[in-house]
Design a protein around this motif. Structure first.
Motif, short mmCIF file in Angstrom:
data_model
loop_
_atom_site.label_atom_id
_atom_site.label_comp_id
_atom_site.label_asym_id
_atom_site.label_seq_id
_atom_site.Cartn_x
_atom_site.Cartn_y
_atom_site.Cartn_z
N VAL A 179 0.86 -1.18 0.00
CA VAL A 179 0.00 0.00 0.00
C VAL A 179 0.89 1.23 0.00
O VAL A 179 1.80 1.35 0.83
CB VAL A 179 -0.93 0.02 1.23
N SER A 180 0.65 2.14 -0.94
CA SER A 180 1.37 3.41 -0.99
C SER A 180 0.59 4.44 -0.18
O SER A 180 -0.56 4.74 -0.49
CB SER A 180 1.51 3.90 -2.43
N ASN A 181 1.22 4.97 0.85
CA ASN A 181 0.53 5.90 1.75
C ASN A 181 1.09 7.31 1.60
O ASN A 181 2.24 7.51 1.20
CB ASN A 181 0.69 5.43 3.20
N ARG A 182 0.25 8.30 1.89
CA ARG A 182 0.62 9.72 1.89
C ARG A 182 1.15 10.17 0.54
O ARG A 182 2.19 10.84 0.45
CB ARG A 182 1.64 10.01 3.00
N GLY A 236 -3.10 -0.51 -3.80
CA GLY A 236 -3.70 0.81 -3.96
C GLY A 236 -2.97 1.88 -3.16
O GLY A 236 -1.99 1.61 -2.47
N ALA A 237 -3.46 3.12 -3.29
CA ALA A 237 -2.81 4.28 -2.68
C ALA A 237 -3.76 5.01 -1.74
O ALA A 237 -4.98 5.03 -1.95
CB ALA A 237 -2.32 5.23 -3.77
N SER A 240 -11.60 1.36 -1.11
CA SER A 240 -11.16 0.74 -2.35
C SER A 240 -10.17 -0.39 -2.09
O SER A 240 -10.26 -1.48 -2.69
CB SER A 240 -10.51 1.80 -3.26
N ILE A 241 -9.22 -0.17 -1.17
CA ILE A 241 -8.22 -1.19 -0.86
C ILE A 241 -8.89 -2.40 -0.20
O ILE A 241 -8.58 -3.56 -0.52
CB ILE A 241 -7.12 -0.61 0.04
N ASN A 257 -11.59 -9.15 -3.08
CA ASN A 257 -11.77 -9.71 -4.41
C ASN A 257 -11.37 -11.18 -4.39
O ASN A 257 -10.31 -11.53 -3.88
CB ASN A 257 -10.90 -8.93 -5.41
N PRO A 258 -12.21 -12.07 -4.92
CA PRO A 258 -11.90 -13.51 -4.89
C PRO A 258 -10.51 -13.84 -5.43
O PRO A 258 -9.86 -14.78 -4.96
CB PRO A 258 -13.00 -14.13 -5.76
N GLY A 259 -10.03 -13.07 -6.39
CA GLY A 259 -8.70 -13.32 -6.94
C GLY A 259 -7.60 -13.14 -5.92
O GLY A 259 -6.52 -13.74 -6.04
N TYR A 260 -7.84 -12.29 -4.88
CA TYR A 260 -6.83 -12.05 -3.86
C TYR A 260 -7.04 -12.94 -2.63
O TYR A 260 -6.11 -13.15 -1.85
CB TYR A 260 -6.85 -10.58 -3.41
#
Length: 310
Positions: A195-198, A228-229, A261-262, A268-271
């Motif tokens: 996860v990209s934060n800030r 995600g970010a 969103s994250i 998501n079933p893929g994850y």
């Protein structure tokens, strides 16, 4: 029968066929101050909004980030389970939106010195979390200490939080290098997600991941998955001061939408299907047996310095 085999028997008996195993997500970072605990808490809130039962284990020993951000002081922690005879339900504190959390205190650091009877009691109690929660989020300390590494090598799903600061990127790489070199780390059974934060934009978040991923792919050959970010958001900083998660305090904030969103991506079933669920009994047994091996000198300390990636 050695203790490792005894613990395996405990896991086998506690993970009954009719009992589903909780999904365990371990949130970590290469350095402190990157918003790791905020990510753990707000993802927990978003999972609750999806109808999932969630418990956070605050394993950042010496700090109390989760309880501070929740504005709730727990009556008990993991030490009370280990040393005071409390059961697992006694040490769960229920925070906003029905998210449970357990304060680790310094409990785990002494677990490997306990007798078999104590270990049986602890492991069986921790296995009960699989019946209480659908998702268990482990909020580790930051960096590459032995305590953090023990949690990471026991995890099937790791969430690495990083920021655009050069030191954060370098320290994230150092953590992944240490993890990759651990003799107890399983590439096949572990998924590392970032996860990209800030960040200032989604584009900056993707660029941050690409930069880290390029170095990791070149030197470590370790696959990473981008989740995600989370943008810089004044509402998030304000919610921290108010000791209330931004996902509750400001439901329309940019950061809240990003956490939503994250969390959706994670469900998501893929994850979810790609991660083999281990359950809490297996998770903590892995930590305990690993500490015992380390204490006998059978597992070398191979955490080294990262190559210069600048």
């Amino acid at each position: 029968m050695d203790q490792a085999q005894q613990l395996r028997n405990i896991i086998k008996n506690s993970n009954k066929p009719q009992r589903p195993l909780a999904r365990i997500i371990t949130v970590t970072s290469g350095k402190g101050g990157v918003g790791k605990s905020n990510v753990a808490i707000n993802l927990a809130i978003q999972f609750r909004k999806m109808g999932k039962r969630v418990i956070i284990l605050d394993a950042d020993f010496g700090l109390a980030n989760i309880e501070i951000m929740f504005g709730t002081v727990p009556k008990h922690n993991l030490c009370d389970l280990i040393y005071q005879g409390k059961n697992i339900k006694d040490i769960i504190t229920w925070g906003p939106e029905g998210v449970g959390f357990i304060s680790g205190g310094s409990g785990i650091s002494g677990m490997y010195n306990l007798s078999r009877d104590y270990l049986v009691y602890i492991i069986v109690n921790l296995a009960e979390l699989d019946a209480i929660a659908d998702i268990i989020i482990i909020d580790t300390g930051a960096g590459i200490s032995s305590a953090v590494m023990e949690f990471l090598v026991a995890s099937g799903e790791i969430m690495l939080v990083t920021t655009p600061e050069p030191t954060s990127i370098t320290d994230s790489y150092s953590l992944l290098k240490a993890l990759n070199q651990s003799p107890r780390f399983s590439r096949e059974n572990t998924k590392v997600k970032v996860v990209s934060n800030r960040v200032s934009s989604d584009e900056e978040g993707q660029q941050l991941f690409n930069k880290l991923n390029a170095v990791v792919a070149r030197y470590l050959k370790l696959p990473l998955t981008y989740m995600g970010a989370i943008p810089q958001d004044q509402m998030l900083a304000r919610s921290v001061m108010q000791q209330s998660p931004v996902s509750i305090q400001y439901p329309n904030a940019k950061a809240t939408k990003a956490f939503e969103s994250i969390a959706t991506n994670l469900m998501n079933p893929g994850y979810t299907e790609e991660v083999k669920q281990r359950g809490m009994a297996a998770f903590f047994s892995h930590i305990i047996t690993g500490r015992k091996l380390s204490s006998t000198g059978n597992v070398p300390n191979i955490i080294g310095n990262a190559p210069n990636t600048q």
